[in-house]
Design a protein around this motif. Structure first.
Motif, PDB file in Angstrom:
ATOM      1  N   ILE A   1       0.873  -1.225   0.033  1.00  0.00           N
ATOM      2  CA  ILE A   1       0.005  -0.205  -0.198  1.00  0.00           C
ATOM      3  C   ILE A   1       0.894   1.270  -0.218  1.00  0.00           C
ATOM      4  O   ILE A   1       1.875   1.142   0.359  1.00  0.00           O
ATOM      5  N   SER A   2       0.372   2.147  -0.327  1.00  0.00           N
ATOM      6  CA  SER A   2       1.209   3.593  -0.450  1.00  0.00           C
ATOM      7  C   SER A   2       1.265   3.977   0.931  1.00  0.00           C
ATOM      8  O   SER A   2       0.780   3.880   2.044  1.00  0.00           O
ATOM      9  N   GLU A   3       2.344   4.996   1.162  1.00  0.00           N
ATOM     10  CA  GLU A   3       2.625   5.751   2.362  1.00  0.00           C
ATOM     11  C   GLU A   3       1.718   6.532   2.887  1.00  0.00           C
ATOM     12  O   GLU A   3       1.128   6.579   4.229  1.00  0.00           O
ATOM     13  N   GLU A   4       0.911   7.073   1.942  1.00  0.00           N
ATOM     14  CA  GLU A   4      -0.290   7.916   2.219  1.00  0.00           C
ATOM     15  C   GLU A   4      -1.565   6.948   2.982  1.00  0.00           C
ATOM     16  O   GLU A   4      -1.970   7.463   3.962  1.00  0.00           O
ATOM     17  N   THR A   5      -1.664   6.094   2.176  1.00  0.00           N
ATOM     18  CA  THR A   5      -2.751   5.198   2.900  1.00  0.00           C
ATOM     19  C   THR A   5      -2.436   4.574   4.280  1.00  0.00           C
ATOM     20  O   THR A   5      -3.207   4.567   5.066  1.00  0.00           O
ATOM     21  N   ARG A   6      -0.984   4.265   4.391  1.00  0.00           N
ATOM     22  CA  ARG A   6      -0.581   3.778   5.570  1.00  0.00           C
ATOM     23  C   ARG A   6      -0.607   4.662   6.744  1.00  0.00           C
ATOM     24  O   ARG A   6      -1.432   4.312   7.592  1.00  0.00           O
ATOM     25  N   PHE A   7      -0.163   5.998   6.522  1.00  0.00           N
ATOM     26  CA  PHE A   7      -0.337   6.964   7.508  1.00  0.00           C
ATOM     27  C   PHE A   7      -1.780   7.229   7.749  1.00  0.00           C
ATOM     28  O   PHE A   7      -2.154   7.355   9.051  1.00  0.00           O
ATOM     29  N   LYS A   8      -2.642   7.390   6.909  1.00  0.00           N
ATOM     30  CA  LYS A   8      -4.237   7.413   7.116  1.00  0.00           C
ATOM     31  C   LYS A   8      -4.724   6.350   8.116  1.00  0.00           C
ATOM     32  O   LYS A   8      -5.404   6.659   8.930  1.00  0.00           O
ATOM     33  N   ILE A   9      -4.523   5.186   7.644  1.00  0.00           N
ATOM     34  CA  ILE A   9      -4.998   4.303   8.341  1.00  0.00           C
ATOM     35  C   ILE A   9      -4.368   4.277   9.984  1.00  0.00           C
ATOM     36  O   ILE A   9      -5.108   4.028  11.060  1.00  0.00           O
ATOM     37  N   LEU A  10      -2.914   4.432  10.251  1.00  0.00           N
ATOM     38  CA  LEU A  10      -2.499   4.292  11.437  1.00  0.00           C
ATOM     39  C   LEU A  10      -2.766   5.706  12.190  1.00  0.00           C
ATOM     40  O   LEU A  10      -3.030   5.525  13.468  1.00  0.00           O
ATOM     41  N   LYS A  11      -3.188   6.662  11.448  1.00  0.00           N
ATOM     42  CA  LYS A  11      -3.614   7.753  12.312  1.00  0.00           C
ATOM     43  C   LYS A  11      -5.071   7.514  12.885  1.00  0.00           C
ATOM     44  O   LYS A  11      -5.412   7.847  14.045  1.00  0.00           O
ATOM     45  N   ILE A  12      -5.850   6.767  12.151  1.00  0.00           N
ATOM     46  CA  ILE A  12      -7.228   6.523  12.805  1.00  0.00           C
ATOM     47  C   ILE A  12      -7.051   5.378  13.982  1.00  0.00           C
ATOM     48  O   ILE A  12      -7.990   5.466  14.999  1.00  0.00           O
ATOM     49  N   VAL A  13      -6.019   4.280  13.583  1.00  0.00           N
ATOM     50  CA  VAL A  13      -5.807   3.568  14.680  1.00  0.00           C
ATOM     51  C   VAL A  13      -5.326   4.266  16.117  1.00  0.00           C
ATOM     52  O   VAL A  13      -5.811   3.872  17.235  1.00  0.00           O
ATOM     53  N   LYS A  14      -4.600   5.104  15.920  1.00  0.00           N
ATOM     54  CA  LYS A  14      -3.947   5.733  17.240  1.00  0.00           C
ATOM     55  C   LYS A  14      -5.209   6.553  17.774  1.00  0.00           C
ATOM     56  O   LYS A  14      -5.379   6.687  18.916  1.00  0.00           O
ATOM     57  N   GLU A  15      -6.083   7.285  17.125  1.00  0.00           N
ATOM     58  CA  GLU A  15      -7.323   8.010  17.455  1.00  0.00           C
ATOM     59  C   GLU A  15      -8.238   7.197  18.235  1.00  0.00           C
ATOM     60  O   GLU A  15      -8.789   7.583  19.238  1.00  0.00           O
ATOM     61  N   SER A  16      -8.317   5.788  17.652  1.00  0.00           N
ATOM     62  CA  SER A  16      -9.421   5.054  18.076  1.00  0.00           C
ATOM     63  C   SER A  16      -8.847   4.129  19.315  1.00  0.00           C
ATOM     64  O   SER A  16      -9.643   3.477  20.017  1.00  0.00           O
ATOM     65  N   GLY A  17      -7.640   3.924  19.535  1.00  0.00           N
ATOM     66  CA  GLY A  17      -6.986   3.274  20.312  1.00  0.00           C
ATOM     67  C   GLY A  17      -7.265   1.663  19.983  1.00  0.00           C
ATOM     68  O   GLY A  17      -7.190   0.939  20.938  1.00  0.00           O
TER      69      GLY A  17
ATOM     70  N   SER B   1       7.756   2.413   1.171  1.00  0.00           N
ATOM     71  CA  SER B   1       8.059   2.444  -0.291  1.00  0.00           C
ATOM     72  C   SER B   1       7.646   3.942  -0.414  1.00  0.00           C
ATOM     73  O   SER B   1       6.691   4.568  -0.280  1.00  0.00           O
ATOM     74  N   ILE B   2       8.685   4.704  -1.072  1.00  0.00           N
ATOM     75  CA  ILE B   2       8.604   6.168  -1.225  1.00  0.00           C
ATOM     76  C   ILE B   2       9.119   6.466  -2.692  1.00  0.00           C
ATOM     77  O   ILE B   2       9.984   5.887  -3.122  1.00  0.00           O
ATOM     78  N   GLN B   3       8.393   7.462  -3.350  1.00  0.00           N
ATOM     79  CA  GLN B   3       9.116   8.043  -4.677  1.00  0.00           C
ATOM     80  C   GLN B   3      10.095   8.885  -4.439  1.00  0.00           C
ATOM     81  O   GLN B   3      10.317   9.689  -3.468  1.00  0.00           O
ATOM     82  N   THR B   4      11.022   8.505  -5.277  1.00  0.00           N
ATOM     83  CA  THR B   4      12.192   9.371  -5.296  1.00  0.00           C
ATOM     84  C   THR B   4      12.191  10.900  -5.555  1.00  0.00           C
ATOM     85  O   THR B   4      12.944  11.616  -5.048  1.00  0.00           O
ATOM     86  N   ASP B   5      10.998  11.168  -6.141  1.00  0.00           N
ATOM     87  CA  ASP B   5      10.950  12.604  -6.364  1.00  0.00           C
ATOM     88  C   ASP B   5      10.276  13.394  -5.192  1.00  0.00           C
ATOM     89  O   ASP B   5       9.847  14.656  -5.158  1.00  0.00           O
ATOM     90  N   ASN B   6      10.040  12.767  -4.139  1.00  0.00           N
ATOM     91  CA  ASN B   6       9.223  13.252  -2.843  1.00  0.00           C
ATOM     92  C   ASN B   6      10.115  12.835  -1.649  1.00  0.00           C
ATOM     93  O   ASN B   6       9.586  12.618  -0.470  1.00  0.00           O
ATOM     94  N   LEU B   7      11.261  12.527  -1.692  1.00  0.00           N
ATOM     95  CA  LEU B   7      12.142  11.801  -0.899  1.00  0.00           C
ATOM     96  C   LEU B   7      12.272  12.431   0.196  1.00  0.00           C
ATOM     97  O   LEU B   7      11.908  11.940   1.530  1.00  0.00           O
ATOM     98  N   GLU B   8      12.487  13.809   0.410  1.00  0.00           N
ATOM     99  CA  GLU B   8      12.773  14.394   1.687  1.00  0.00           C
ATOM    100  C   GLU B   8      11.778  14.698   2.552  1.00  0.00           C
ATOM    101  O   GLU B   8      11.626  14.343   3.706  1.00  0.00           O
ATOM    102  N   ASP B   9      10.494  15.116   1.958  1.00  0.00           N
ATOM    103  CA  ASP B   9       9.227  15.238   2.724  1.00  0.00           C
ATOM    104  C   ASP B   9       8.904  13.845   3.295  1.00  0.00           C
ATOM    105  O   ASP B   9       8.207  13.681   4.472  1.00  0.00           O
TER     106      ASP B   9
END
Length: 354
Positions: free
Chosen positions: A27-43, A105-113
């Motif tokens: 899955i993309s990093e954007e999707t992973r972060f979105k899911i984990l944010k919900i997980v954190k907030e829900s406990g 997994s990240i794209q090389t054109d968005n590496l630093e962020d």
């Protein structure tokens, strides 16, 4: 809250939630972060998913980072045999030391962020970076974000970081010597059309073997193909058809994927391996024993690379080891059925196997 609820809120499938929690690629990093944010907030913390507690920082975690592009490290790099075997070995080494392994997994054109976001939201104890396709500047950016860093599959000798890589020069030299010892003197070279440290080093080692016999590769016998395709390649086929000089008696291929696609391309032309031409690869992926004929290749000690990477990070994290190292892991030639001696009768190829 159940996994189904998290999937519904995030507008993803249950399998995507499972991948996010287990740290697996897919899955993309954007999707992973979105899911984990919900997980954190829900406990929400499923007891059956041991790795999920890394979300709360309760376990020691290493991060495996791959920077994808369209040339060599693809979006689904983890399905490519070489990387798949390497990742499996790294996972085993982490598990044996009580560390969880998280994949990014990240794209090389968005590496630093992307690195900034990953290490801010889900800090790791150390990073194993797949440096296959990265520049010194890109590696420097990651090193600034995580001091505990080991870079695999490339080496920058003048850069102050830990690098672990197979001995590419040695492996290709071994391949070249094998073909020479079989009596080949008209040898071609099939290279990747995407260049990187590993391939450039392999070319150096192979040409060194030929130079010791006052030989070189004819300009017309250099071929360029995709390194990530295992089917026949039309560009290679057309160049073979257009040859104005005699066919080489052997071809060195910069990786096993290239060797497999070369065998398939030659088969379409009615050129038999090894009866008409010998083929040798590099990497010794599992597919090298599935292709017909089985591929003579150069074995890379992926398990040793994984062991050294995790051990080095462990020493940095647990013992404060600050000494940087550059490690080259020697290779071994694996002789199978895709090569044979010049002038050998057709009944003899099996005598050269193993």
């Amino acid at each position: 809250m159940k996994m189904e609820d998290i999937a519904r809120i995030a507008n993803v499938s249950k399998s995507a939630v499972s991948l996010a929690l287990s740290g697996k690629p897919g899955i993309s990093e954007e999707t992973r972060f979105k899911i984990l944010k919900i997980v954190k907030e829900s406990g929400y913390l499923p007891r059956s998913m041991i790795k999920a507690d890394k979300v709360y920082g309760l376990t020691k975690t290493l991060r495996f980072v791959a920077c994808t592009n369209s040339g060599i490290v693809l979006e689904q790099y983890y399905k490519q045999p070489f990387f798949m075997e390497l990742i499996h070995d790294i996972e085993e080494q982490c598990r044996s030391r009580g560390y969880s392994l998280f994949f990014s997994s990240i794209q090389t054109d968005n590496l630093e962020d992307a690195i900034e976001t990953m290490e801010t939201e889900h800090e790791s104890n150390g990073i194993i970076l797949l440096g296959t396709n990265l520049t010194q500047e890109q590696i420097r950016l990651i090193a600034q974000k995580q001091i505990n860093l080991v870079v695999l599959d490339t080496c920058l000798e003048t850069f102050n970081a830990n690098f672990i890589v197979m001995n590419n020069v040695m492996g290709a030299y071994q391949a070249g010597r094998h073909l020479l010892d079989l009596g080949h003197r008209q040898i071609g070279y099939v290279q990747s059309n995407s260049r990187m440290y590993n391939f450039n080093s392999r070319k150096k080692g192979f040409l060194q073997a030929l130079a010791e016999e006052q030989l070189s590769v004819d300009d017309e016998h250099f071929f360029s193909v995709s390194p990530t395709v295992v089917s026949s390649q039309d560009e290679f086929i057309q160049k073979i058809k257009a040859l104005k000089t005699p066919m080489p008696t052997a071809l060195f291929c910069e990786c096993d994927y290239i060797a497999i696609s070369t065998i398939k391309s030659l088969n379409e032309l009615g050129i038999r391996v090894p009866q008409d031409i010998s083929i040798i690869g590099f990497d010794n992926i599992q597919e090298s024993t599935i292709i017909t004929p089985e591929l003579t290749t150069v074995h890379v000690e992926k398990g040793k690379i994984a062991e050294l990477a995790v051990t080095k990070l462990f020493d940095m994290i647990e013992n404060g080891d600050s000494v940087k190292m550059k490690s080259f892991i020697d290779t071994q030639l694996v002789v199978r059925q895709s090569c044979r001696a010049v002038g050998a009768a057709e009944a003899q190829p099996s005598l050269l196997s193993y």
